[in-house]
Write an enzyme that holds these catalytic residues in place. Structure first.
Site, mmCIF file in Angstrom:
data_model
loop_
_atom_site.group_PDB
_atom_site.id
_atom_site.type_symbol
_atom_site.label_atom_id
_atom_site.label_comp_id
_atom_site.label_asym_id
_atom_site.label_seq_id
_atom_site.Cartn_x
_atom_site.Cartn_y
_atom_site.Cartn_z
ATOM 1 N N ASP A 76 -10.632 3.604 4.025
ATOM 2 C CA ASP A 76 -11.145 2.230 3.957
ATOM 3 C C ASP A 76 -12.667 2.221 3.769
ATOM 4 O O ASP A 76 -13.232 1.185 3.407
ATOM 5 C CB ASP A 76 -10.832 1.491 5.264
ATOM 6 C CG ASP A 76 -9.610 0.606 5.176
ATOM 7 O OD1 ASP A 76 -9.359 0.056 4.091
ATOM 8 O OD2 ASP A 76 -8.921 0.451 6.203
ATOM 9 N N GLN B 177 -4.576 -0.960 9.619
ATOM 10 C CA GLN B 177 -4.599 -2.297 9.020
ATOM 11 C C GLN B 177 -5.271 -3.289 9.975
ATOM 12 O O GLN B 177 -4.975 -3.311 11.175
ATOM 13 C CB GLN B 177 -3.155 -2.736 8.685
ATOM 14 C CG GLN B 177 -3.043 -4.064 7.972
ATOM 15 C CD GLN B 177 -3.656 -4.062 6.560
ATOM 16 O OE1 GLN B 177 -3.751 -3.015 5.913
ATOM 17 N NE2 GLN B 177 -4.072 -5.216 6.098
ATOM 18 N N LYS C 28 0.850 -1.208 0.000
ATOM 19 C CA LYS C 28 0.000 0.000 0.000
ATOM 20 C C LYS C 28 0.879 1.250 0.000
ATOM 21 O O LYS C 28 0.657 2.187 -0.768
ATOM 22 C CB LYS C 28 -0.935 0.002 1.225
ATOM 23 C CG LYS C 28 -2.070 -1.009 1.122
ATOM 24 C CD LYS C 28 -2.882 -1.122 2.413
ATOM 25 C CE LYS C 28 -3.940 -2.223 2.257
ATOM 26 N NZ LYS C 28 -4.759 -2.441 3.465
HETATM 27 N N1 GUN Z 1 -7.194 -6.278 6.243
HETATM 28 C C1 GUN Z 1 -7.624 -7.032 5.207
HETATM 29 N N2 GUN Z 1 -8.250 -6.259 4.293
HETATM 30 C C2 GUN Z 1 -8.195 -4.995 4.752
HETATM 31 C C3 GUN Z 1 -8.648 -3.748 4.240
HETATM 32 O O1 GUN Z 1 -9.258 -3.641 3.179
HETATM 33 N N3 GUN Z 1 -8.384 -2.664 5.025
HETATM 34 C C4 GUN Z 1 -7.753 -2.750 6.218
HETATM 35 N N4 GUN Z 1 -7.571 -1.638 6.915
HETATM 36 N N5 GUN Z 1 -7.318 -3.890 6.719
HETATM 37 C C5 GUN Z 1 -7.537 -5.007 5.975
#
Ligand code: GUN
Length: 289
Positions: A120, A97, A53
């Protein structure tokens, strides 16, 4: 021939277009969009996701910072970081996350993020906007990626199609169902308590598999010609290859023989999730003006 939907290529195209938009935005406004990611603990999969990311955010010309916190960090301390980032005008997107350690209340953390910075799209205000069809909210990334890929496979028009979503999580199942409804699909959400799940899936023109079980969806569950979008990322030991590999929630070897279009794992939905996160970060920056 079954169409293997190339999520890597689609994501690359989004990034290229975004990169040009970011350059112009920086030129005009003198502001560089900033995504700050909070990573708690040392879950190896989360570390890989966060690294990707951050790297891709920087590749399109935006700023990305990481705040790494120990596994035993207190909820109060995480909330203090979020409060500081909420107040920081130089930060446009905040991402915590998931999953978080057991002693942390995930809802309390996600609800503490300023909704305009919630890239998100997990905050109740953003999910409320999505569910009510109100504009201006931030939409969860993986669901957005699923719909873009389904539209690519079906010539941009999903209207009237029967979509079966497997899984009812807040991250994927529920929001993707809402997005498909906005596209005028007939939507069924199936889950672990659904009776006759194979029969339900056989009625689908579009299948979105987000259950987190390796190779769950079998070839004889699929209507010939259906579009199959596989959200699963499961690490399993492959006896034949004698090593760990990543597989989806769909039994690819079986389903590829029946489906009209299918996303691979890896290289399908995964890259699209990050591309949509970058789009959301840019959107959050434009809304901050
Ligand atoms: N963990 C797995 N998928 C995601 C996501 O789309 N966003 C976040 N913040 N954590 C995750």
């Amino acid at each position: 021939m079954t169409n293997i939907i190339d999520g890597k290529l689609a994501a690359q195209q989004i990034r290229e277009q975004l990169s040009a938009k970011v350059d112009a935005f920086v030129d005009v406004n003198g502001i560089t969009p900033n995504l700050t990611v909070i990573l708690v603990g040392d879950n190896p999969a989360s570390q890989v996701y966060v690294r990707n990311k951050i790297r891709q955010t920087q590749q399109v010309g935006m700023i990305s910072n990481e705040i790494k916190l120990a596994d035993n960090v207190s909820q109060t301390e995480i909330l203090a970081h979020i409060a500081r980032l909420n107040a920081d005008h130089n930060v446009h997107g905040i991402l915590v996350q998931l999953p978080l350690p057991k002693h942390i209340d995930e809802h309390a953390i996600l609800e503490a993020i300023e909704p305009h910075k919630d890239v998100d799209g997990f905050h109740a205000l953003n999910s409320g906007k999505l569910f009510s069809g109100l504009p201006g909210g931030l939409v969860p990334c993986t669901p957005q990626g699923c719909v873009i890929l389904a539209k690519k496979a079906l010539g941009d028009n999903l209207s009237g199609k029967h979509a079966v979503v497997l899984g009812r999580s807040n991250i994927v199942g529920k929001p993707v169902a809402m997005l498909l409804l906005q596209q005028n699909c007939t939507v069924t959400i199936a889950h672990s308590r659904t009776e006759n799940i194979a029969q339900v899936v056989r009625g689908a023109d579009i299948v979105i598999a987000a259950v987190g079980i390796a190779n769950f969806v079998k070839g004889d569950w699929i209507k010939p010609g259906a579009t199959v979008i596989d959200v699963g990322i499961n690490r399993i030991f492959d006896e034949q290859q004698d090593k760990y590999t990543l597989v989806g929630d769909v039994d690819f070897a079986e389903v590829v023989k029946v489906a009209g279009a299918i996303t691979p794992v890896p290289g399908g939905v995964g890259p699209m999730t990050i591309a949509c996160l970058l789009e959301n970060t840019f959107l959050a920056a434009t809304h901050s003006l």
